[in-house]
Design a protein around this motif. Structure first.
Motif, PDB file in Angstrom:
ATOM      1  N   ALA A  62       0.825  -1.207   0.000  1.00  0.00           N
ATOM      2  CA  ALA A  62       0.000   0.000   0.000  1.00  0.00           C
ATOM      3  C   ALA A  62       0.860   1.259   0.000  1.00  0.00           C
ATOM      4  O   ALA A  62       0.579   2.222  -0.727  1.00  0.00           O
ATOM      5  CB  ALA A  62      -0.934  -0.004   1.207  1.00  0.00           C
ATOM      6  N   LEU A  63       1.938   1.268   0.802  1.00  0.00           N
ATOM      7  CA  LEU A  63       2.817   2.433   0.842  1.00  0.00           C
ATOM      8  C   LEU A  63       3.566   2.617  -0.470  1.00  0.00           C
ATOM      9  O   LEU A  63       3.744   3.748  -0.938  1.00  0.00           O
ATOM     10  CB  LEU A  63       3.804   2.314   2.003  1.00  0.00           C
ATOM     11  CG  LEU A  63       3.251   2.662   3.383  1.00  0.00           C
ATOM     12  CD1 LEU A  63       4.252   2.300   4.471  1.00  0.00           C
ATOM     13  CD2 LEU A  63       2.901   4.140   3.472  1.00  0.00           C
ATOM     14  N   ALA A  64       4.003   1.521  -1.055  1.00  0.00           N
ATOM     15  CA  ALA A  64       4.704   1.622  -2.341  1.00  0.00           C
ATOM     16  C   ALA A  64       3.808   2.254  -3.397  1.00  0.00           C
ATOM     17  O   ALA A  64       4.229   3.151  -4.150  1.00  0.00           O
ATOM     18  CB  ALA A  64       5.184   0.246  -2.785  1.00  0.00           C
ATOM     19  N   GLN A  65       2.581   1.814  -3.468  1.00  0.00           N
ATOM     20  CA  GLN A  65       1.643   2.369  -4.446  1.00  0.00           C
ATOM     21  C   GLN A  65       1.330   3.833  -4.147  1.00  0.00           C
ATOM     22  O   GLN A  65       1.290   4.676  -5.053  1.00  0.00           O
ATOM     23  CB  GLN A  65       0.356   1.538  -4.460  1.00  0.00           C
ATOM     24  CG  GLN A  65       0.546   0.128  -4.988  1.00  0.00           C
ATOM     25  CD  GLN A  65      -0.720  -0.698  -4.907  1.00  0.00           C
ATOM     26  OE1 GLN A  65      -1.828  -0.164  -4.831  1.00  0.00           O
ATOM     27  NE2 GLN A  65      -0.580  -2.015  -4.902  1.00  0.00           N
TER      28      GLN A  65
ATOM     29  N   THR B  52      -6.251   1.127   9.208  1.00  0.00           N
ATOM     30  CA  THR B  52      -6.256  -0.325   9.074  1.00  0.00           C
ATOM     31  C   THR B  52      -6.245  -0.697   7.603  1.00  0.00           C
ATOM     32  O   THR B  52      -6.872  -0.025   6.776  1.00  0.00           O
ATOM     33  CB  THR B  52      -7.481  -0.935   9.783  1.00  0.00           C
ATOM     34  OG1 THR B  52      -7.453  -2.349   9.684  1.00  0.00           O
ATOM     35  CG2 THR B  52      -8.784  -0.407   9.206  1.00  0.00           C
ATOM     36  N   ILE B  53      -5.493  -1.741   7.277  1.00  0.00           N
ATOM     37  CA  ILE B  53      -5.372  -2.183   5.891  1.00  0.00           C
ATOM     38  C   ILE B  53      -5.796  -3.647   5.840  1.00  0.00           C
ATOM     39  O   ILE B  53      -5.054  -4.533   6.274  1.00  0.00           O
ATOM     40  CB  ILE B  53      -3.933  -2.016   5.368  1.00  0.00           C
ATOM     41  CG1 ILE B  53      -3.513  -0.544   5.450  1.00  0.00           C
ATOM     42  CG2 ILE B  53      -3.818  -2.524   3.935  1.00  0.00           C
ATOM     43  CD1 ILE B  53      -2.075  -0.291   5.072  1.00  0.00           C
ATOM     44  N   ALA B  54      -6.972  -3.887   5.325  1.00  0.00           N
ATOM     45  CA  ALA B  54      -7.504  -5.247   5.248  1.00  0.00           C
ATOM     46  C   ALA B  54      -7.263  -5.828   3.866  1.00  0.00           C
ATOM     47  O   ALA B  54      -7.194  -5.098   2.864  1.00  0.00           O
ATOM     48  CB  ALA B  54      -9.001  -5.244   5.558  1.00  0.00           C
ATOM     49  N   GLU B  55      -7.114  -7.119   3.808  1.00  0.00           N
ATOM     50  CA  GLU B  55      -6.889  -7.817   2.541  1.00  0.00           C
ATOM     51  C   GLU B  55      -8.041  -7.545   1.582  1.00  0.00           C
ATOM     52  O   GLU B  55      -9.202  -7.751   1.910  1.00  0.00           O
ATOM     53  CB  GLU B  55      -6.766  -9.322   2.783  1.00  0.00           C
ATOM     54  CG  GLU B  55      -6.324 -10.113   1.565  1.00  0.00           C
ATOM     55  CD  GLU B  55      -4.878  -9.855   1.201  1.00  0.00           C
ATOM     56  OE1 GLU B  55      -4.604  -9.725  -0.007  1.00  0.00           O
ATOM     57  OE2 GLU B  55      -4.041  -9.778   2.117  1.00  0.00           O
ATOM     58  N   GLY B  56      -7.709  -7.034   0.393  1.00  0.00           N
ATOM     59  CA  GLY B  56      -8.712  -6.829  -0.642  1.00  0.00           C
ATOM     60  C   GLY B  56      -9.510  -5.551  -0.517  1.00  0.00           C
ATOM     61  O   GLY B  56     -10.375  -5.281  -1.350  1.00  0.00           O
ATOM     62  N   ALA B  57      -9.215  -4.738   0.533  1.00  0.00           N
ATOM     63  CA  ALA B  57      -9.957  -3.485   0.722  1.00  0.00           C
ATOM     64  C   ALA B  57      -9.156  -2.325   0.145  1.00  0.00           C
ATOM     65  O   ALA B  57      -7.924  -2.332   0.189  1.00  0.00           O
ATOM     66  CB  ALA B  57     -10.224  -3.247   2.194  1.00  0.00           C
TER      67      ALA B  57
END
Length: 244
Positions: free
Chosen positions: A20-23, A95-100
């Motif tokens: 997520a941070l890379a993107q 929060t970073i959930a899978e697929g969200a």
């Protein structure tokens, strides 16, 4: 201030946060390497950001060659495991959930730095992603992290319990979503005490007792959780401090 012009950031750790941070950083016009796997040496970057579990921070930091600023994304861990690097930390409070979908915009970000330059770099990275940087003392990092877990993880656990009770009554999860959203929005605007509603808040002991009996009868495995929450709600309802 730390100028991010022509700065290259290497991200080590290819989990949800690292990706997520890379993107997000690439979308914010930063040069990004990675996310790379643990054990990478930083690829000659100006900043190396470790997105690895707390227990892996020390080993990941040791693999990075001296020179770049080295940071981690833990809310709990101090900068000690990053020594002898010039170091920083940035913990996005979301929060970073899978697929969200993930957006860092508007999120808080706990920052720290071993030097003024490292601290400025952490602030600059947070602000480039349009987060709101703030500081937490080392002595308070554990209770800060506990608060974050309660606000996100435990909230999901609570809603999972409500979902199970709803299923007993034949009501699907989707029907509760507007209720949950409104409750959270009211808490955000008013604080916990003023946002509190329901039978305990209005002193309706008959309804509260009927709810207790229903849980005890229909979902007894949830009764300890229900009783703990009911007692905490009574304490909140008695709180006369105002907005908290």
């Amino acid at each position: 201030m730390y100028a991010l012009t022509d700065t290259c950031v290497a991200i080590i750790g290819a989990g949800r946060l690292g990706n997520a941070l890379a993107q997000a950083m690439a979308g914010a016009e930063l040069r990004v390497f990675g996310p790379m796997g643990r054990g990478a040496d930083g690829h000659g970057a100006d900043i190396v950001l470790l997105c690895v579990p707390d227990s892996a921070i020390s080993d990941a930091a040791r693999a990075v060659k001296l020179g770049p600023l080295v940071g981690h994304c833990s809310g709990l861990t101090t900068l000690a495991p990053l020594a002898p690097h010039e170091s920083f930390s940035m913990h996005p409070l979301l929060t970073i959930a899978e697929g969200a979908p993930v957006s860092f915009v508007g999120a808080g970000c706990a920052v720290a730095g071993s030097t003024e330059r490292a601290h400025a770099a952490a602030i600059a990275l947070a602000e480039r992603l349009r987060m709101q940087p703030f500081m937490v003392a080392d002595a308070d990092r554990d209770v800060y992290h506990a608060a974050a877990s309660m606000a996100s993880n435990y909230l999901v656990t609570l809603e999972g319990a409500a979902e199970r009770l709803g299923a007993v009554a034949g009501v699907e999860r989707e029907m509760f979503i507007p209720l949950v959203r409104t409750a959270v929005e009211n808490w955000a605007r008013l604080g916990a005490r003023r946002a509190l509603t329901g039978p305990i808040a209005r002193g309706d002991t008959v309804t509260a007792q009927r709810q207790h009996e229903a849980v005890a009868s229909r979902a007894p495995e949830l009764l300890p959780l229900w009783e703990a929450l009911a007692e905490a709600t009574r304490a909140l309802a008695r709180d006369t401090s105002g907005t908290r």
